[in-house]
Write a protein that holds these residues in place. Structure first.
Motif, PDB file in Angstrom:
ATOM      1  N   VAL A   1       0.829  -1.211   0.143  1.00 26.80           N
ATOM      2  CA  VAL A   1      -0.019  -0.245   0.099  1.00 26.80           C
ATOM      3  C   VAL A   1       0.926   1.184  -0.014  1.00 26.80           C
ATOM      4  O   VAL A   1       0.737   2.173  -0.612  1.00 26.80           O
ATOM      5  N   CYS A   2       1.944   1.047   0.875  1.00 23.24           N
ATOM      6  CA  CYS A   2       2.877   2.226   0.887  1.00 23.24           C
ATOM      7  C   CYS A   2       3.491   2.470  -0.463  1.00 23.24           C
ATOM      8  O   CYS A   2       3.697   3.752  -0.803  1.00 23.24           O
ATOM      9  N   ILE A   3       3.732   1.571  -1.252  1.00 24.08           N
ATOM     10  CA  ILE A   3       4.690   1.834  -2.506  1.00 24.08           C
ATOM     11  C   ILE A   3       3.350   2.350  -3.557  1.00 24.08           C
ATOM     12  O   ILE A   3       3.843   3.398  -4.316  1.00 24.08           O
ATOM     13  N   LEU A   4       2.191   1.799  -3.594  1.00 21.23           N
ATOM     14  CA  LEU A   4       1.258   2.334  -4.551  1.00 21.23           C
ATOM     15  C   LEU A   4       0.723   3.635  -4.239  1.00 21.23           C
ATOM     16  O   LEU A   4       0.415   4.334  -5.207  1.00 21.23           O
ATOM     17  N   MET A   5       0.400   3.811  -2.734  1.00 27.33           N
ATOM     18  CA  MET A   5      -0.261   5.299  -2.587  1.00 27.33           C
ATOM     19  C   MET A   5       0.794   6.215  -2.073  1.00 27.33           C
ATOM     20  O   MET A   5       0.469   7.534  -2.104  1.00 27.33           O
ATOM     21  N   THR A   6       1.970   6.040  -1.773  1.00 25.00           N
ATOM     22  CA  THR A   6       2.867   6.767  -1.285  1.00 25.00           C
ATOM     23  C   THR A   6       2.323   7.735  -0.179  1.00 25.00           C
ATOM     24  O   THR A   6       2.304   8.952  -0.461  1.00 25.00           O
ATOM     25  N   GLN A  57       5.925  19.133   0.188  1.00 22.81           N
ATOM     26  CA  GLN A  57       5.161  18.396  -0.844  1.00 22.81           C
ATOM     27  C   GLN A  57       5.425  18.612  -2.320  1.00 22.81           C
ATOM     28  O   GLN A  57       5.232  17.498  -2.899  1.00 22.81           O
ATOM     29  N   ALA A  58       5.844  19.614  -2.683  1.00 19.00           N
ATOM     30  CA  ALA A  58       6.361  19.860  -4.081  1.00 19.00           C
ATOM     31  C   ALA A  58       7.604  18.922  -4.372  1.00 19.00           C
ATOM     32  O   ALA A  58       7.485  18.231  -5.323  1.00 19.00           O
ATOM     33  N   GLN A  59       8.592  18.879  -3.469  1.00 23.48           N
ATOM     34  CA  GLN A  59       9.679  17.958  -3.574  1.00 23.48           C
ATOM     35  C   GLN A  59       9.193  16.601  -3.685  1.00 23.48           C
ATOM     36  O   GLN A  59       9.630  15.787  -4.340  1.00 23.48           O
ATOM     37  N   ALA A  60       8.366  16.257  -2.756  1.00 26.44           N
ATOM     38  CA  ALA A  60       7.755  14.893  -2.467  1.00 26.44           C
ATOM     39  C   ALA A  60       7.321  14.392  -3.899  1.00 26.44           C
ATOM     40  O   ALA A  60       7.391  13.174  -4.313  1.00 26.44           O
ATOM     41  N   GLY A  61       6.375  15.165  -4.524  1.00 27.17           N
ATOM     42  CA  GLY A  61       5.410  15.130  -5.630  1.00 27.17           C
ATOM     43  C   GLY A  61       6.595  14.764  -6.836  1.00 27.17           C
ATOM     44  O   GLY A  61       6.171  13.826  -7.566  1.00 27.17           O
ATOM     45  N   ALA A  82      13.238   8.191  -0.188  1.00 25.77           N
ATOM     46  CA  ALA A  82      13.107   7.127   0.983  1.00 25.77           C
ATOM     47  C   ALA A  82      11.851   6.257   1.007  1.00 25.77           C
ATOM     48  O   ALA A  82      11.911   5.014   1.150  1.00 25.77           O
ATOM     49  N   SER A  83      10.885   7.042   0.726  1.00 28.50           N
ATOM     50  CA  SER A  83       9.392   6.258   0.675  1.00 28.50           C
ATOM     51  C   SER A  83       9.431   5.225  -0.212  1.00 28.50           C
ATOM     52  O   SER A  83       8.929   4.035   0.180  1.00 28.50           O
ATOM     53  N   LEU A  84       9.847   5.336  -1.299  1.00 30.44           N
ATOM     54  CA  LEU A  84       9.736   4.336  -2.308  1.00 30.44           C
ATOM     55  C   LEU A  84      10.635   3.309  -2.098  1.00 30.44           C
ATOM     56  O   LEU A  84      10.369   1.896  -2.258  1.00 30.44           O
ATOM     57  N   ALA A  85      11.975   3.535  -2.042  1.00 34.29           N
ATOM     58  CA  ALA A  85      13.094   2.498  -1.635  1.00 34.29           C
ATOM     59  C   ALA A  85      12.636   1.827  -0.465  1.00 34.29           C
ATOM     60  O   ALA A  85      12.759   0.485  -0.490  1.00 34.29           O
ATOM     61  N   VAL A  86      12.450   2.280   0.682  1.00 31.25           N
ATOM     62  CA  VAL A  86      11.912   1.620   1.969  1.00 31.25           C
ATOM     63  C   VAL A  86      10.660   0.573   1.582  1.00 31.25           C
ATOM     64  O   VAL A  86      10.548  -0.227   2.320  1.00 31.25           O
ATOM     65  N   GLY A  87       9.750   1.248   1.060  1.00 31.55           N
ATOM     66  CA  GLY A  87       8.724   0.592   0.735  1.00 31.55           C
ATOM     67  C   GLY A  87       9.021  -0.749  -0.167  1.00 31.55           C
ATOM     68  O   GLY A  87       8.389  -1.922   0.050  1.00 31.55           O
ATOM     69  N   VAL A  88       9.686  -0.769  -1.017  1.00 39.81           N
ATOM     70  CA  VAL A  88      10.040  -1.955  -1.987  1.00 39.81           C
ATOM     71  C   VAL A  88      10.766  -2.933  -1.139  1.00 39.81           C
ATOM     72  O   VAL A  88      10.515  -4.103  -1.323  1.00 39.81           O
ATOM     73  N   MET A  89      11.794  -2.502  -0.510  1.00 42.83           N
ATOM     74  CA  MET A  89      12.464  -3.425   0.457  1.00 42.83           C
ATOM     75  C   MET A  89      11.766  -3.924   1.571  1.00 42.83           C
ATOM     76  O   MET A  89      11.821  -5.168   1.823  1.00 42.83           O
TER      77      MET A  89
END
Length: 388
Positions: free
Chosen positions: A65-70, A192-196, A326-333
């Motif tokens: 869910v974290c990977i798909l929805m971030t 949030q702009a950077q996160a996007g 970090a959110s994507l990398a940690v989510g995948v791992m």
């Protein structure tokens, strides 16, 4: 770069407490609780394996869910901590294995949200303060939480508390931490702009290979991490002795993260990962060869003392290979880890009719760890330079 409103010390402390609750209670509290539930709830090792599997499936689902929805890191941590507290409390008010399974699943989902959220929240703050090596303090919360849950389970066993009361008290502790950390987590780590912008970036293939090896790590370590106290209970009559196994595991995990801050200065993340994995393999194999107090303690020290080092090194390696957010990398791992660890207790449950179920599963797990290490050593990859 402008520094965030929250200090590095505060971010590290908040991350530590969040992971202590999510992982020590939300993820691994079942391990020291198994002997108590075997005693007063007549829980079999097979049912215990299914409960553990349910928690790990929830952990995988939460990571996906974290990977798909971030989700934004701070709300993910907040509501994840609330979920850990509620699901742990409700374990003490239930007598039905089906409901236990559902609660452990939801607790796994909540724990994944907290781990992914904490990594994506705390690490950028520490980086902006120039204190990136303080991530070891954040991840030491996992070992501290495990040690706390283990010592609490030990005290409950010595004082002859029921498993229901013990679950309720652990849930109350998790709920208090959720309330304590709610307001401090109001600070967002990344604009949030950077996160996007970061969400549009993906992990490269080398990072996905590393994730596959991380899945092997999840499968390899989870069998002793789930069943060591229950195994000790079958061979040691004194609860003060068999109950020490899990606190030793947690203490080794907490101390290892601090030691890794020094080791990480001279070793690359992949080197730290592979070297720790050889020690982990020995710890997984030891009680499969002989079950006694020395091998059980050796396993607790080797497995507990390496699994958080590998967790941190694996996350850093994923970031190194592609500079992904970090959110994507940690989510995948985390998802890879969750997929691997589901197989461990499931295998014990399927082999439950055999008197050597734990030994057979441990030998397979150790072989998996060795294979994953060989892949890491053969398929090394250079750093991918970050784009300007």
């Amino acid at each position: 770069m402008q520094k965030p409103a929250i200090s590095a010390a505060a971010a590290a402390s908040i991350g530590l407490l969040a992971l202590a609750s999510a992982m020590g209670i939300g993820r691994f509290s079942l391990t020291p609780m198994l002997p108590l539930m075997q005693q007063d709830a007549h829980l079999t090792l097979t049912v215990g394996g299914w409960l553990a599997t349910g928690n790990y499936i929830g952990y995988l689902a939460g990571a996906l869910v974290c990977i798909l929805m971030t989700p934004r890191p701070a709300p993910a941590i907040r509501w994840g901590l609330v979920g850990v507290g509620l699901t742990t409390l409700l374990m003490g008010f239930s007598e039905w294995p089906a409901l236990w399974l559902a609660l452990r699943f939801l607790s796994g989902v909540a724990s994944a949200f907290v781990l992914v959220g904490t990594s994506a929240w705390a690490m950028p703050i520490l980086r902006q303060h120039g204190k990136e090596d303080w991530s070891a303090h954040v991840f030491s919360g996992v070992g501290i939480g495990i040690a706390f849950a283990g010592l609490f389970g030990l005290a409950a066993g010595i004082d002859a508390w029921s498993s229901r009361v013990t679950w309720i008290v652990l849930g109350a502790v998790a709920a208090v931490l959720a309330v304590m950390l709610w307001q401090p987590l109001a600070v967002e780590a990344v604009p949030q702009a950077q996160a996007g912008e970061q969400r549009r970036r993906a992990l490269p293939r080398p990072a996905l290979v590393a994730a596959g090896c991380y899945a092997a790590f999840g499968f390899g370590y989870i069998i002793p991490a789930t069943f060591l106290p229950a195994l000790a209970r079958g061979y040691i009559d004194d609860p003060a002795m068999f109950g020490l196994i899990w606190p030793v595991f947690g203490a080794a995990a907490a101390l290892s993260t601090l030691a890794s801050a020094f080791l990480g200065r001279s070793l690359a993340p992949r080197q730290l990962w592979t070297r720790a994995k050889w020690v982990l393999s020995a710890g997984v194999l030891a009680p499969a060869l002989a079950v006694n107090v020395p091998t059980l303690l050796l396993s607790a020290v080797c497995v507990g003392g390496t699994f958080m080092i590998i967790t941190m090194a694996g996350i850093k390696e994923a970031l190194r290979l592609g500079g992904a957010p970090a959110s994507l990398a940690v989510g995948v791992m985390t998802a890879a880890f969750g997929a691997g660890q589901i197989a461990g207790p499931l295998m014990v449950s399927l082999l439950g009719r055999s008197g050597h179920a734990f030994a057979f599963a441990s030998i397979i797990a150790a072989a998996c760890l060795v294979a994953g290490n060989c892949v890491l050593m053969i398929f090394d990859h250079p750093v991918v330079p970050e784009k300007a």
